[in-house]
Design a protein around this motif. Structure first.
Motif, PDB file in Angstrom:
ATOM      1  N   VAL A   3       0.842  -1.194   0.000  1.00  0.00           N
ATOM      2  CA  VAL A   3       0.000   0.000   0.000  1.00  0.00           C
ATOM      3  C   VAL A   3       0.880   1.249   0.000  1.00  0.00           C
ATOM      4  CG1 VAL A   3      -1.663   1.306   1.380  1.00  0.00           C
ATOM      5  CG2 VAL A   3      -1.947  -1.160   1.110  1.00  0.00           C
ATOM      6  N   GLN A   4       1.934   1.237   0.802  1.00  0.00           N
ATOM      7  CA  GLN A   4       2.826   2.402   0.856  1.00  0.00           C
ATOM      8  C   GLN A   4       3.486   2.654  -0.499  1.00  0.00           C
ATOM      9  OE1 GLN A   4       3.060   4.705   3.158  1.00  0.00           O
ATOM     10  NE2 GLN A   4       1.531   3.618   4.368  1.00  0.00           N
ATOM     11  N   ASP A  41      -8.936  20.849  -8.241  1.00  0.00           N
ATOM     12  CA  ASP A  41      -9.085  19.388  -8.267  1.00  0.00           C
ATOM     13  C   ASP A  41      -7.763  18.690  -7.956  1.00  0.00           C
ATOM     14  OD1 ASP A  41     -11.767  19.649  -8.897  1.00  0.00           O
ATOM     15  OD2 ASP A  41     -11.506  19.216 -11.037  1.00  0.00           O
ATOM     16  N   ALA A  42      -6.680  19.193  -8.516  1.00  0.00           N
ATOM     17  CA  ALA A  42      -5.363  18.606  -8.251  1.00  0.00           C
ATOM     18  C   ALA A  42      -5.004  18.761  -6.772  1.00  0.00           C
ATOM     19  CB  ALA A  42      -4.299  19.264  -9.133  1.00  0.00           C
ATOM     20  N   ASP A  43      -5.329  19.918  -6.188  1.00  0.00           N
ATOM     21  CA  ASP A  43      -5.055  20.131  -4.760  1.00  0.00           C
ATOM     22  C   ASP A  43      -5.909  19.206  -3.898  1.00  0.00           C
ATOM     23  OD1 ASP A  43      -3.190  22.057  -5.426  1.00  0.00           O
ATOM     24  OD2 ASP A  43      -4.533  23.756  -5.038  1.00  0.00           O
ATOM     25  N   HIS A  44      -7.169  19.010  -4.284  1.00  0.00           N
ATOM     26  CA  HIS A  44      -8.037  18.096  -3.529  1.00  0.00           C
ATOM     27  C   HIS A  44      -7.514  16.659  -3.601  1.00  0.00           C
ATOM     28  CE1 HIS A  44     -11.541  21.111  -3.886  1.00  0.00           C
ATOM     29  NE2 HIS A  44     -11.002  21.196  -2.690  1.00  0.00           N
ATOM     30  N   LEU A  45      -7.024  16.264  -4.757  1.00  0.00           N
ATOM     31  CA  LEU A  45      -6.439  14.920  -4.884  1.00  0.00           C
ATOM     32  C   LEU A  45      -5.230  14.769  -3.961  1.00  0.00           C
ATOM     33  CD1 LEU A  45      -6.604  14.250  -8.724  1.00  0.00           C
ATOM     34  CD2 LEU A  45      -7.736  12.937  -6.919  1.00  0.00           C
ATOM     35  N   ARG A  46      -4.406  15.793  -3.903  1.00  0.00           N
ATOM     36  CA  ARG A  46      -3.223  15.752  -3.035  1.00  0.00           C
ATOM     37  C   ARG A  46      -3.656  15.596  -1.568  1.00  0.00           C
ATOM     38  NH1 ARG A  46       1.789  16.974  -3.918  1.00  0.00           N
ATOM     39  NH2 ARG A  46       1.365  17.979  -5.897  1.00  0.00           N
ATOM     40  N   GLU A  47      -4.677  16.350  -1.147  1.00  0.00           N
ATOM     41  CA  GLU A  47      -5.177  16.238   0.226  1.00  0.00           C
ATOM     42  C   GLU A  47      -5.759  14.852   0.489  1.00  0.00           C
ATOM     43  OE1 GLU A  47      -7.993  19.413   0.654  1.00  0.00           O
ATOM     44  OE2 GLU A  47      -6.473  20.958   0.357  1.00  0.00           O
ATOM     45  N   SER A  48      -6.481  14.317  -0.478  1.00  0.00           N
ATOM     46  CA  SER A  48      -7.087  12.998  -0.315  1.00  0.00           C
ATOM     47  C   SER A  48      -6.031  11.912  -0.165  1.00  0.00           C
ATOM     48  CB  SER A  48      -8.001  12.679  -1.506  1.00  0.00           C
ATOM     49  OG  SER A  48      -9.093  13.561  -1.539  1.00  0.00           O
ATOM     50  N   ALA A  54      -2.367   8.646   5.869  1.00  0.00           N
ATOM     51  CA  ALA A  54      -2.545   8.634   7.323  1.00  0.00           C
ATOM     52  C   ALA A  54      -3.405   7.451   7.756  1.00  0.00           C
ATOM     53  CB  ALA A  54      -3.172   9.946   7.785  1.00  0.00           C
ATOM     54  N   ALA A  55      -4.470   7.168   7.016  1.00  0.00           N
ATOM     55  CA  ALA A  55      -5.346   6.040   7.354  1.00  0.00           C
ATOM     56  C   ALA A  55      -4.613   4.715   7.194  1.00  0.00           C
ATOM     57  CB  ALA A  55      -6.598   6.069   6.478  1.00  0.00           C
ATOM     58  N   ALA A  56      -3.799   4.605   6.161  1.00  0.00           N
ATOM     59  CA  ALA A  56      -3.040   3.370   5.936  1.00  0.00           C
ATOM     60  C   ALA A  56      -2.014   3.163   7.042  1.00  0.00           C
ATOM     61  CB  ALA A  56      -2.356   3.409   4.570  1.00  0.00           C
ATOM     62  N   ALA A  57      -1.435   4.242   7.537  1.00  0.00           N
ATOM     63  CA  ALA A  57      -0.453   4.125   8.622  1.00  0.00           C
ATOM     64  C   ALA A  57      -1.129   3.631   9.897  1.00  0.00           C
ATOM     65  CB  ALA A  57       0.225   5.461   8.866  1.00  0.00           C
ATOM     66  N   VAL A  58      -2.351   4.095  10.145  1.00  0.00           N
ATOM     67  CA  VAL A  58      -3.087   3.657  11.332  1.00  0.00           C
ATOM     68  C   VAL A  58      -3.440   2.179  11.200  1.00  0.00           C
ATOM     69  CG1 VAL A  58      -5.281   3.888  12.564  1.00  0.00           C
ATOM     70  CG2 VAL A  58      -3.985   5.922  11.936  1.00  0.00           C
ATOM     71  N   GLN A  59      -3.878   1.756  10.018  1.00  0.00           N
ATOM     72  CA  GLN A  59      -4.243   0.355   9.802  1.00  0.00           C
ATOM     73  C   GLN A  59      -3.031  -0.561   9.894  1.00  0.00           C
ATOM     74  OE1 GLN A  59      -6.255   0.216   6.040  1.00  0.00           O
ATOM     75  NE2 GLN A  59      -8.230   0.719   6.938  1.00  0.00           N
ATOM     76  N   ALA A  60      -1.884  -0.067   9.498  1.00  0.00           N
ATOM     77  CA  ALA A  60      -0.677  -0.900   9.493  1.00  0.00           C
ATOM     78  C   ALA A  60      -0.115  -1.097  10.895  1.00  0.00           C
ATOM     79  CB  ALA A  60       0.386  -0.268   8.592  1.00  0.00           C
ATOM     80  N   THR A  61      -0.515  -0.240  11.832  1.00  0.00           N
ATOM     81  CA  THR A  61      -0.028  -0.352  13.200  1.00  0.00           C
ATOM     82  C   THR A  61      -0.782  -1.475  13.902  1.00  0.00           C
ATOM     83  OG1 THR A  61       0.380   2.018  13.250  1.00  0.00           O
ATOM     84  CG2 THR A  61       0.316   0.888  15.365  1.00  0.00           C
ATOM     85  N   PRO A  62      -0.076  -2.539  14.295  1.00  0.00           N
ATOM     86  CA  PRO A  62      -0.770  -3.644  14.960  1.00  0.00           C
ATOM     87  C   PRO A  62      -1.291  -3.208  16.317  1.00  0.00           C
ATOM     88  CG  PRO A  62       1.597  -4.026  14.947  1.00  0.00           C
ATOM     89  CD  PRO A  62       1.343  -2.778  14.156  1.00  0.00           C
TER      90      PRO A  62
END
Length: 96
Positions: A3-4, A41-48, A54-62
């Motif tokens: 994912v990273q 739109d490009a800025d919104h994509l960057r924020e998303s 950030a969400a993937a980092a939280v999920q990856a933390t056991p």
């Protein structure tokens, strides 16, 4: 790919997109509604993507499972006086 790795790849693509939009802004002017919309739109994509990272980092933390202590002594039988053993029929000769 992890994912990273995928998020890093998307980030590189967004960096390229941002540079390309910047060149369009220089050529077409940044006052155009269409150019401003593409920039937004490009800025919104960057924020998303940042939120996804950030969400993937939280999920990856056991996470350690919460431990529940179960007592060794049996439960108080008075807790079960108003119920029947499901599937075994009524106690004490009761019939429904």
């Amino acid at each position: 790919m992890s994912v990273q790795d995928d998020l890093t790849s998307v980030q590189r693509c967004l960096d390229d997109l941002s540079r390309s939009v910047g060149r369009l802004e220089q050529q077409l002017g940044s006052g155009s509604l269409d150019v401003r919309r593409v920039r937004a739109d490009a800025d919104h994509l960057r924020e998303s993507v940042q939120l996804l990272r950030a969400a993937a980092a939280v999920q990856a933390t056991p996470r350690k499972p919460e431990l529940v202590t179960i007592p060794d002594q049996p439960y108080d039988d008075s807790l079960w006086t108003d119920s029947d053993d499901e599937g075994l029929g009524a106690h004490h000769g009761k019939h429904h």
